[in-house]
Design a protein around this motif. Structure first.
Motif, PDB file in Angstrom:
ATOM      1  N   PHE A   1       1.612  60.037 -18.650  1.00 27.70           N
ATOM      2  CA  PHE A   1       0.490  60.584 -19.402  1.00 27.70           C
ATOM      3  C   PHE A   1       0.869  61.649 -20.400  1.00 27.70           C
TER       4      PHE A   1
ATOM      5  N   PRO B   1      -5.459  58.940 -15.131  1.00 30.51           N
ATOM      6  CA  PRO B   1      -4.570  59.970 -14.599  1.00 30.51           C
ATOM      7  C   PRO B   1      -4.852  60.400 -13.155  1.00 30.51           C
ATOM      8  N   ASP B   2      -5.998  60.069 -12.604  1.00 29.69           N
ATOM      9  CA  ASP B   2      -6.301  60.582 -11.261  1.00 29.69           C
ATOM     10  C   ASP B   2      -5.582  59.790 -10.174  1.00 29.69           C
ATOM     11  N   GLU B   3      -5.346  60.456  -9.051  1.00 27.71           N
ATOM     12  CA  GLU B   3      -4.566  59.850  -7.960  1.00 27.71           C
ATOM     13  C   GLU B   3      -5.246  58.604  -7.394  1.00 27.71           C
TER      14      GLU B   3
ATOM     15  N   ASN C   1       1.448  59.615 -12.843  1.00 27.73           N
ATOM     16  CA  ASN C   1       0.806  60.470 -13.849  1.00 27.73           C
ATOM     17  C   ASN C   1       1.857  61.194 -14.696  1.00 27.73           C
TER      18      ASN C   1
END
Lengths: 198, 198
Positions: B41, B74-76, B37
């Motif tokens: 990003f 973007p999330d894990e 991320n």
């Protein structure tokens, strides 16, 4: 004392969301979880001098208090589970009282206006982090400081009107995610006010 | 060109882990997902000039190439799913060849030594981000640059020996997570080399 406030424009205000789908059913709660991480985590330590207000759809505020936090882990899923517990506890709230759902995490039926009033009474200066402001890196700052940020959506006209008197600061030439902005602000403050290795 | 390399000392090298337990069964893969991320990003954009090498237990390298990335969120959890697909594709590898498992994500049975050789041939200067180095903010940098970081564990004596000739840089007085370090390094480079708003 450092305080961050992040606006979660579409974030869930109730506990009925899946921890397996934070970007979707929880309304981009993943962003807010990363803001929790950015606000508090040091390597093997937490920033005890920091607080974070997550304002969800201008209806619910979940407040993280660094000095009281326990059971906080850096990953998104476990942080989302703590927010879910706060939103479950919200059902027991009366009026605009605030309730501690787990250590260091508080929930209240409060929106941006109330949170701003509270933060302004607690820090010396409060800034809006906004791409159009002058550079934070060259600005006059103070140790007791607050910053307002938005999630993946722009500040709304109503929000900007409410915060029209707040000075703006930017962080660089790129448009960044809120959690990244928090990291950069912390680093600038660390360099200015905490120059000794800890 | 900016290249980051993060050492995942205990990260899973095979796909048999639960997306619901990235800190545990996946060996702190959550940290590496946050490094993905941080590396790529921007708000509503990706850093196309950046690459990230994740070196897992010195046996497997998953390389993210900004110019080729698709399907990255973007999330894990969704990032971990892409890494899981790379580790599944690893089963088809012969020798030390590299394979593209999904757009912009490559996997190879390679360790730190090989990754370092490759990065050193591609950037003008390569630094070790280490608490004991001089400040990045005051250092002479270059646009084509690489940084080596570690996950939640310290660099091992063997790793430090292998990288003994690399100059070190630190970021501030606090000991920070790897993903936070990447944000700060990007910001410093943005301020120096990309001063126009994008």
């Amino acid at each position: 004392m450092r305080i961050f406030l992040v606006l979660g424009h579409r974030a869930a205000t109730g506990p009925d969301f899946s921890l397996n789908d934070l970007p979707g059913s929880a309304g981009r709660l993943d962003i807010l979880c990363r803001c929790v991480n950015s606000s508090f985590f040091l390597s093997h330590d937490l920033r005890r001098d920091t607080e974070l207000y997550l304002v969800l759809q201008d209806r619910v505020t979940v407040r993280f208090v660094g000095s009281g936090l326990r059971h906080l882990n850096p990953d998104e899923r476990s942080t989302a589970a703590l927010i879910q517990r706060a939103l479950t506890a919200k059902g027991r709230l009366r009026g605009d009282e605030e309730l501690e759902s787990t250590p260091g995490i508080f929930v209240a039926r409060r929106g941006l206006r109330k949170a701003l009033e509270e933060i302004q009474s607690r820090v010396e200066r409060l800034f809006l982090l906004h791409e159009e402001g002058p550079s934070l890196h060259e600005a006059e700052l103070v140790p007791d400081i607050g910053f307002i940020l938005s999630d993946h959506l722009e500040f709304s006209p109503w929000e900007l009107e409410l915060m029209r008197d707040l000075p703006r600061l930017s962080l660089g030439p790129k448009s960044l995610h809120a959690d990244h902005c928090i990291i950069i602000a912390h680093n600038e403050l660390d360099l200015r006010y905490d120059p000794e290795p800890c």
